[in-house]
Write an enzyme that holds these catalytic residues in place. Structure first.
Site, PDB file in Angstrom:
ATOM      1  CG  ASP A  10      -1.831   1.203   1.294  1.00  0.00           C
ATOM      2  OD1 ASP A  10      -2.277   1.654   0.219  1.00  0.00           O
ATOM      3  OD2 ASP A  10      -2.122   1.712   2.396  1.00  0.00           O
ATOM      4  CB  SER A  11       0.216   4.823  -0.379  1.00  0.00           C
ATOM      5  OG  SER A  11      -0.902   4.860   0.494  1.00  0.00           O
ATOM      6  CE1 TYR A  42       2.021   5.152  -3.720  1.00  0.00           C
ATOM      7  CE2 TYR A  42       0.610   3.247  -4.094  1.00  0.00           C
ATOM      8  CZ  TYR A  42       1.871   3.786  -3.941  1.00  0.00           C
ATOM      9  OH  TYR A  42       2.972   2.971  -4.015  1.00  0.00           O
ATOM     10  N   GLY A  43      -3.508   8.951  -3.417  1.00  0.00           N
ATOM     11  CA  GLY A  43      -4.771   9.549  -3.862  1.00  0.00           C
ATOM     12  C   GLY A  43      -4.619  10.853  -4.620  1.00  0.00           C
ATOM     13  CB  CYS A  74      -3.446   0.385  -2.257  1.00  0.00           C
ATOM     14  SG  CYS A  74      -3.584   2.099  -2.784  1.00  0.00           S
ATOM     15  CG  ASN A  75      -9.911   0.618  -2.293  1.00  0.00           C
ATOM     16  OD1 ASN A  75     -10.890   0.009  -2.681  1.00  0.00           O
ATOM     17  ND2 ASN A  75      -9.490   0.549  -1.047  1.00  0.00           N
ATOM     18  CB  THR A  76      -5.422   4.863  -4.882  1.00  0.00           C
ATOM     19  OG1 THR A  76      -6.231   5.331  -3.803  1.00  0.00           O
ATOM     20  CG2 THR A  76      -5.165   5.990  -5.856  1.00  0.00           C
ATOM     21  CB  CYS A 188      -9.369   4.744   1.227  1.00  0.00           C
ATOM     22  SG  CYS A 188      -7.680   5.136   1.745  1.00  0.00           S
ATOM     23  CB  THR A 189      -6.594  -0.194   2.590  1.00  0.00           C
ATOM     24  OG1 THR A 189      -5.490   0.557   2.057  1.00  0.00           O
ATOM     25  CG2 THR A 189      -7.151  -1.104   1.505  1.00  0.00           C
ATOM     26  CG  HIS A 190      -4.686   4.955   4.791  1.00  0.00           C
ATOM     27  ND1 HIS A 190      -4.260   4.448   3.586  1.00  0.00           N
ATOM     28  CD2 HIS A 190      -3.580   5.429   5.418  1.00  0.00           C
ATOM     29  CE1 HIS A 190      -2.940   4.625   3.493  1.00  0.00           C
ATOM     30  NE2 HIS A 190      -2.509   5.215   4.581  1.00  0.00           N
TER      31      HIS A 190
END
Ligand code: DGL
Length: 268
Positions: A10-11, A42-43, A74-76, A188-190
């Site tokens: 992920d970012s 990343y967004g 990570c979705n983005t 968003c995984t955050h």
């Protein structure tokens, strides 16, 4: 081959919300987690940059850790780079790849009010993948698609219920609170780390959905299909890396997971 690790990236610390579900469902697997904190968020990045980061990370995983499978936590990154990743690595390196996409399908299937909301990074909210998901899975459903600038950054600081986090969330969730939405997709995984604070703000009648458990199930099924499951009986190990500051990652990750995490710096 079966003892090789699964690469997860992920970012930043957000991908840990997916990693914990993977560890729960696949306790005997070894994992290597990479947070690309040099490039977070990343967004705010372009497709070209996101594809470049995804290639660099996958090359690093293959070269340094000989991974047997890749999970984009990570979705983005998934929205913009999974097709390019599959084209480059699936055939040549026989690398099965699992991505993380907004859980719009279950939200749309289960809504009673006919309105669902989805919060994500600005890049994910305006991605062709999001448009396609709304078109394909939410026919006849009203979708509030909200891109949230800076929300991942508060999680990066380990702030999950600070005044700053609450203020930002109140701004983005206001529209949802005032709507008929009965499901809220955390795309968003955050954001699963903000779950309690989000639920407090929107109220108990809105069901929050994230993709973590579904990603873990998909990862398991791909391992079985490709006969890659680790047959060992002992508990697997996880190594943690960041392209940013290892001390900061370890501190924030330990706080979020309520478990001591030690990470190392990775140079891609
Ligand atoms: N955690 C990521 C996601 O699922 C990206 C957050 C960011 O770096 O902007 O989209």
């Amino acid at each position: 081959m079966n003892k090789k690790p699964i690469g997860v990236f992920d970012s930043g610390v957000g991908g840990l919300s997916v990693l914990v579900e993977l560890q729960k469902l696949l306790p005997n697997e070894n994992f290597v987690f990479l947070a690309d904190q040099l490039n977070v968020p990343y967004g705010e990045k372009s497709k070209k940059e996101l594809v470049k980061f995804a290639f660099q990370i996958t090359d690093y995983f293959i070269k340094n850790h000989k991974i047997k499978q890749l999970v984009i936590a990570c979705n983005t990154s998934t929205c913009y780079s999974i097709d390019s990743l599959r084209k480059k690595y699936s055939k040549k390196n026989f690398l099965p790849i699992v991505g993380t996409v907004p859980a719009l399908k279950p939200a749309s299937q289960n809504t009673k009010s006919g309105t669902v909301a989805v919060i994500s990074t600005p890049a994910t909210s305006k991605s062709p993948v999001m448009r396609k998901f709304i078109r394909d899975f939410a026919k006849g459903i009203k979708v509030l698609n909200i891109g949230c600038q800076n929300l991942e950054n508060v999680v990066e600081e380990g702030e999950i219920d600070s005044p700053k986090a609450i203020l930002l969330l109140e701004k983005y969730l206001k529209q949802i609170k005032n709507s008929k939405a009965d499901h809220l997709v955390l795309a968003c995984t955050h954001y699963p780390f903000l779950r309690k604070t989000i639920q407090k703000i929107v109220g108990p009648h809105i069901k929050l959905i994230d993709s973590g458990k579904a990603i873990a199930r998909r990862t398991k099924s791909l391992l079985l299909t490709h006969r890659l499951k680790n047959k060992q009986n002992k508990k697997g190990k996880t190594l943690y890396f960041t392209t940013g500051n290892a001390g900061k990652f370890s501190r924030v990750a330990s706080r979020l997971l309520k478990n001591e995490i030690k990470s190392k710096k990775a140079r891609l």
